[in-house]
Motif scaffolding. Structure first.
Motif, short mmCIF file in Angstrom:
data_model
loop_
_atom_site.label_atom_id
_atom_site.label_comp_id
_atom_site.label_asym_id
_atom_site.label_seq_id
_atom_site.Cartn_x
_atom_site.Cartn_y
_atom_site.Cartn_z
N ARG A 194 0.84 -1.20 0.00
CA ARG A 194 0.00 0.00 0.00
C ARG A 194 0.88 1.25 0.00
O ARG A 194 2.08 1.19 0.26
N VAL A 195 0.22 2.36 -0.28
CA VAL A 195 0.86 3.67 -0.14
C VAL A 195 0.17 4.39 1.02
O VAL A 195 -1.06 4.58 1.01
N ALA A 196 0.93 4.76 2.03
CA ALA A 196 0.40 5.46 3.19
C ALA A 196 1.23 6.73 3.41
O ALA A 196 2.44 6.65 3.64
N GLU A 197 0.55 7.85 3.29
CA GLU A 197 1.21 9.15 3.46
C GLU A 197 2.42 9.29 2.52
O GLU A 197 3.48 9.77 2.90
N GLY A 198 2.22 8.83 1.31
CA GLY A 198 3.26 8.96 0.30
C GLY A 198 4.37 7.92 0.39
O GLY A 198 5.29 7.93 -0.44
N GLU A 199 4.29 7.02 1.36
CA GLU A 199 5.32 6.01 1.53
C GLU A 199 4.76 4.61 1.26
O GLU A 199 3.59 4.32 1.55
N LEU A 200 5.62 3.77 0.70
CA LEU A 200 5.23 2.37 0.46
C LEU A 200 5.28 1.59 1.76
O LEU A 200 6.25 1.64 2.51
N THR A 201 4.20 0.86 2.05
CA THR A 201 4.14 0.02 3.23
C THR A 201 3.52 -1.32 2.84
O THR A 201 2.92 -1.46 1.77
N VAL A 202 3.63 -2.28 3.72
CA VAL A 202 3.02 -3.59 3.48
C VAL A 202 2.59 -4.19 4.81
O VAL A 202 3.34 -4.19 5.78
N ASP A 203 1.36 -4.67 4.85
CA ASP A 203 0.86 -5.41 6.00
C ASP A 203 1.04 -6.89 5.68
O ASP A 203 0.28 -7.47 4.89
N LEU A 204 2.05 -7.48 6.28
CA LEU A 204 2.36 -8.87 5.95
C LEU A 204 1.21 -9.80 6.32
O LEU A 204 0.75 -9.81 7.47
N PRO A 205 0.72 -10.57 5.37
CA PRO A 205 -0.30 -11.59 5.68
C PRO A 205 0.39 -12.82 6.27
O PRO A 205 0.84 -13.71 5.55
N TYR A 206 0.47 -12.86 7.58
CA TYR A 206 1.26 -13.91 8.22
C TYR A 206 0.71 -15.31 7.94
O TYR A 206 1.44 -16.29 8.04
N ALA A 207 -0.56 -15.37 7.57
CA ALA A 207 -1.11 -16.68 7.21
C ALA A 207 -0.38 -17.25 6.00
O ALA A 207 -0.17 -18.46 5.89
N ALA A 208 0.02 -16.36 5.07
CA ALA A 208 0.75 -16.81 3.88
C ALA A 208 2.10 -17.38 4.26
O ALA A 208 2.56 -18.39 3.69
N LEU A 209 2.77 -16.75 5.23
CA LEU A 209 4.07 -17.25 5.67
C LEU A 209 3.92 -18.49 6.53
O LEU A 209 4.79 -19.37 6.53
N GLU A 210 2.80 -18.59 7.26
CA GLU A 210 2.57 -19.77 8.10
C GLU A 210 2.39 -21.02 7.26
O GLU A 210 2.72 -22.13 7.68
N MET A 211 1.85 -20.86 6.04
CA MET A 211 1.73 -22.02 5.14
C MET A 211 3.10 -22.63 4.88
O MET A 211 3.26 -23.85 4.85
N LEU A 212 4.09 -21.77 4.70
CA LEU A 212 5.45 -22.24 4.45
C LEU A 212 6.05 -22.83 5.71
O LEU A 212 6.90 -23.72 5.66
N GLY A 213 5.64 -22.31 6.86
CA GLY A 213 6.21 -22.77 8.12
C GLY A 213 5.63 -24.07 8.63
O GLY A 213 6.05 -24.57 9.68
#
Length: 202
Positions: free
Chosen positions: A58-77
């Protein structure tokens, strides 16, 4: 040693040599197929995780940010032996979050089609998926590169176990084939043996 016995041993040896070659071929074939199946499974999960993360940029206040979907990483874990690494950065190399030294790979041509490669990272062999996301910031369109990597212990163990099972089947096949070959050769050479015994006056 009788001529029949010598001929029997020679024929059995030749057949066992052929059967051994077939058993080795079976082992190598199963190992290759299992390895490709493990790669495909890991790629599917890695690719899905990379795309899921890309969708959260996402773009928040002109800066690139990301809300990590930890469920996606948990699949790998779920494979407890394996470790997961990630890197989210602009195509120009500006890190947003993650491991800055993780190799990003080649920029994918399409956003929904990750690229995959295998490399060495921090002393381990890892499988890597790279996805991209094009997003409009306050003044320009920015390309974000999402890289997700996973070590290969669990998938390597799976491949080895399948190959060892194939080796067990191959050894069982070899033992059975040897026994059946011995019986068949004995029956085939029985008339020769009888002629040999008659010639020796037995």
């Amino acid at each position: 040693m009788s001529t029949t016995w010598s001929l029997r041993r020679r024929l059995l040896g030749q057949l066992l040599l052929v059967f051994s070659g077939l058993a080795v071929l079976l082992y190598l074939s199963v190992q290759a197929v299992a390895g490709r199946a493990a790669d495909s499974t890991q790629d599917t999960i890695l690719g899905a995780s990379a795309i899921a993360i890309a969708e959260q940029v996402r773009v928040a206040e002109g800066e690139l940010t990301v809300d990590l979907p930890y469920a996606a990483l948990e699949m790998l874990g779920l494979a407890g032996e394996d470790r997961v690494f990630y890197r989210i950065a602009t195509s120009g190399g500006q890190l947003i979050t993650g491991y800055d030294d993780l190799p990003p790979g080649v920029l994918p041509e399409q956003e929904d089609t990750p690229r995959f490669f295998t490399t060495s990272y921090r002393g381990d062999t890892v499988r890597v998926a790279t996805a991209r996301r094009s997003i409009l910031t306050s003044d320009q369109r920015e390309t974000v590169l999402i890289t997700v990597a996973q070590t290969r212990e669990a998938f390597g163990t799976l491949t080895t176990n399948i190959a060892l099972s194939a080796a067990g089947v191959g050894l069982g096949f070899l033992a059975l084939a040897g026994f059946l070959a011995w019986v068949a050769i004995s029956r085939a050479l029985k008339p020769v043996h009888e002629i040999e015994r008659a010639g020796n006056g037995d």
